[in-house]
Enzyme design. Structure first.
Site, PDB file in Angstrom:
ATOM      1  N   GLY A  12       0.853  -1.190   0.000  1.00  0.00           N
ATOM      2  CA  GLY A  12       0.000   0.000   0.000  1.00  0.00           C
ATOM      3  C   GLY A  12       0.884   1.233   0.000  1.00  0.00           C
ATOM      4  N   SER A  14       1.425   5.014   0.026  1.00  0.00           N
ATOM      5  CA  SER A  14       0.665   6.210   0.415  1.00  0.00           C
ATOM      6  C   SER A  14       1.294   7.484  -0.116  1.00  0.00           C
ATOM      7  CB  SER A  14       0.595   6.295   1.940  1.00  0.00           C
ATOM      8  OG  SER A  14       1.904   6.490   2.458  1.00  0.00           O
ATOM      9  N   ASP A  18       7.416   5.782   4.881  1.00  0.00           N
ATOM     10  CA  ASP A  18       7.349   4.441   5.473  1.00  0.00           C
ATOM     11  C   ASP A  18       6.977   3.373   4.441  1.00  0.00           C
ATOM     12  OD1 ASP A  18       7.972   5.510   8.005  1.00  0.00           O
ATOM     13  OD2 ASP A  18       5.871   6.026   8.328  1.00  0.00           O
ATOM     14  N   SER A  19       5.967   3.653   3.615  1.00  0.00           N
ATOM     15  CA  SER A  19       5.585   2.673   2.594  1.00  0.00           C
ATOM     16  C   SER A  19       6.654   2.585   1.506  1.00  0.00           C
ATOM     17  CB  SER A  19       4.213   3.002   2.000  1.00  0.00           C
ATOM     18  OG  SER A  19       4.158   4.305   1.480  1.00  0.00           O
ATOM     19  N   CYS A 103     -10.773   2.794   9.403  1.00  0.00           N
ATOM     20  CA  CYS A 103     -10.198   2.779   8.052  1.00  0.00           C
ATOM     21  C   CYS A 103      -9.297   1.560   7.870  1.00  0.00           C
ATOM     22  CB  CYS A 103      -9.400   4.062   7.812  1.00  0.00           C
ATOM     23  SG  CYS A 103      -8.586   4.108   6.209  1.00  0.00           S
ATOM     24  N   CYS A 200      -7.241  10.230   8.721  1.00  0.00           N
ATOM     25  CA  CYS A 200      -6.813   9.630   7.457  1.00  0.00           C
ATOM     26  C   CYS A 200      -7.429  10.248   6.213  1.00  0.00           C
ATOM     27  CB  CYS A 200      -7.008   8.120   7.481  1.00  0.00           C
ATOM     28  SG  CYS A 200      -8.636   7.573   7.957  1.00  0.00           S
TER      29      CYS A 200
END
Length: 369
Positions: A12, A14, A18-19, A103, A200
């Site tokens: 995922g 974003s 971090d992703s 979410c 979010c």
């Protein structure tokens, strides 16, 4: 490494650091890696707050740099139906919900997980959450992230062990500065991008202004615990227990200049109740009742047990005793009184590093007067 080479992981993406680093770490571990950018909110207020376009551009730039494909999917309808409408209903009822938890439950580890497996043929999904996974006796447990400052297990307690088993959390084994260092070494566009802090879907926009578009504000009285009216609020939904800022009231002659804190909401009469001092007895709770329980890797509670609990994110662990009330409700008694326990928020339970699960705070148990 070779045992991973046949495994396909959809990360995922974003548009955050971090992703981005998660995708690279999985490549290093030998997985077949692809990215997925989720659009969960249909912007209708111009470009003032819209980061979706720039986030997508950043995610695409990272995937190009790493040489992986980026898919996109629109989950805005699912988001509206399963997250946002619940969020509004909770605020309307005078509670303070945590939409990020919902979410994760409904979108990231349900809609995304299903889409990745069924449409993209994924063996696993991965996210940039700071949590760890441990497989014990055929069950996947959810552990706190290695970086105590960034641990996000509080937001993931609704996952079942089967969802955890299909998920990888590469940065959960690292501390945040190390993640940034890796991104800088790789010269990723996200290396210096600041962490998102907004709810979010709302992002960084002004919360009061945003909420007012969906729920009409109802001004009412601000009343002290002694029954004196000392001001007016613009809507109960804008206030949460323990809140100090934004009340628009100063000190009193008797109480001096000590700041006021929200200690309760009288939803029926639209009254905000306040007291002076962050440790006022009316703000303290000896425990709570939780409902809508989710246990990651244990059976429903049938006997009392001791563990620790967090009643909000980044709170220090609170030692407690958990007792079953019925099939879907538990009583939690703290070892010491705790301030600002807020109905609508989540209580999340831990045994050492293991996140056991949690539930929604239905009511707090006030300090006996």
């Amino acid at each position: 490494m070779s045992d991973n080479s046949q495994k396909k992981v959809i990360v995922g993406m974003s548009g955050g650091v971090d992703s981005s680093v998660s995708a690279w770490l999985l490549q290093q571990q030998g997985y077949q890696v692809e990215g997925l950018f989720m659009k969960n909110w249909e912007e209708d207020d111009g470009e003032d707050y819209c980061t979706a376009a720039s986030d997508l551009a950043d995610a695409q730039a990272v995937c190009d740099k790493l040489g992986i494909e980026l898919h996109t999917v629109n989950f805005a309808a699912e988001y509206w139906d399963n997250v946002f409408e619940h969020f509004l209903a909770e605020y309307k009822a005078g509670r303070t919900p945590n939409p990020d938890i919902l979410c994760n439950k409904e979108i990231k580890f349900k809609a995304f997980l299903e889409f990745a497996a069924e449409d993209l043929g994924a063996d696993y999904i991965a996210t940039g959450h700071y949590v760890r996974r441990a497989d014990v006796d055929g069950k996947s447990r959810l552990l706190r992230g290695l970086d105590g400052n960034k641990d996000q297990s509080y937001f993931l307690y609704t996952l079942g062990h089967d969802q955890v088993a299909q998920s990888l959390f590469p940065v959960g084994e690292l501390e945040k500065p190390e993640v940034r260092r890796i991104a800088e070494e790789l010269d990723l566009v996200t290396a210096k991008k600041k962490d998102s802090t907004g709810i979010c879907f709302i992002g960084e926009r002004k919360f009061r202004e945003f909420l007012g578009r969906y729920l009409p504000a109802q001004p009412g009285k601000i009343v002290t615990v002694d029954g004196d009216t000392i001001g007016e609020h613009q809507g109960l939904m804008y206030h949460t227990l323990g809140q100090r800022k934004g009340l628009g009231i100063g000190g009193t002659k008797d109480g001096g200049e000590e700041p006021w804190y929200v200690v309760d909401k009288d939803v029926e009469n639209n009254i905000l109740i306040v007291a002076q001092g962050h440790d006022h007895p009316r703000l303290m709770s000896v425990g709570l009742i939780a409902q809508q329980l989710h246990w990651v890797d244990r059976e429903p509670v049938t006997a009392p047990f001791t563990c620790s609990v967090k009643t909000r994110y980044r709170q220090a662990d609170i030692p407690c005793t958990v007792r079953p009330l019925d099939d879907d409700r538990i009583e939690v008694v703290f070892d010491e009184p705790v301030a600002a326990v807020t109905p609508g928020q989540s209580a999340v339970f831990y045994l050492g590093e293991v996140c056991l699960g949690g539930g929604i705070i239905e009511q707090r148990l006030p300090l006996p007067v």
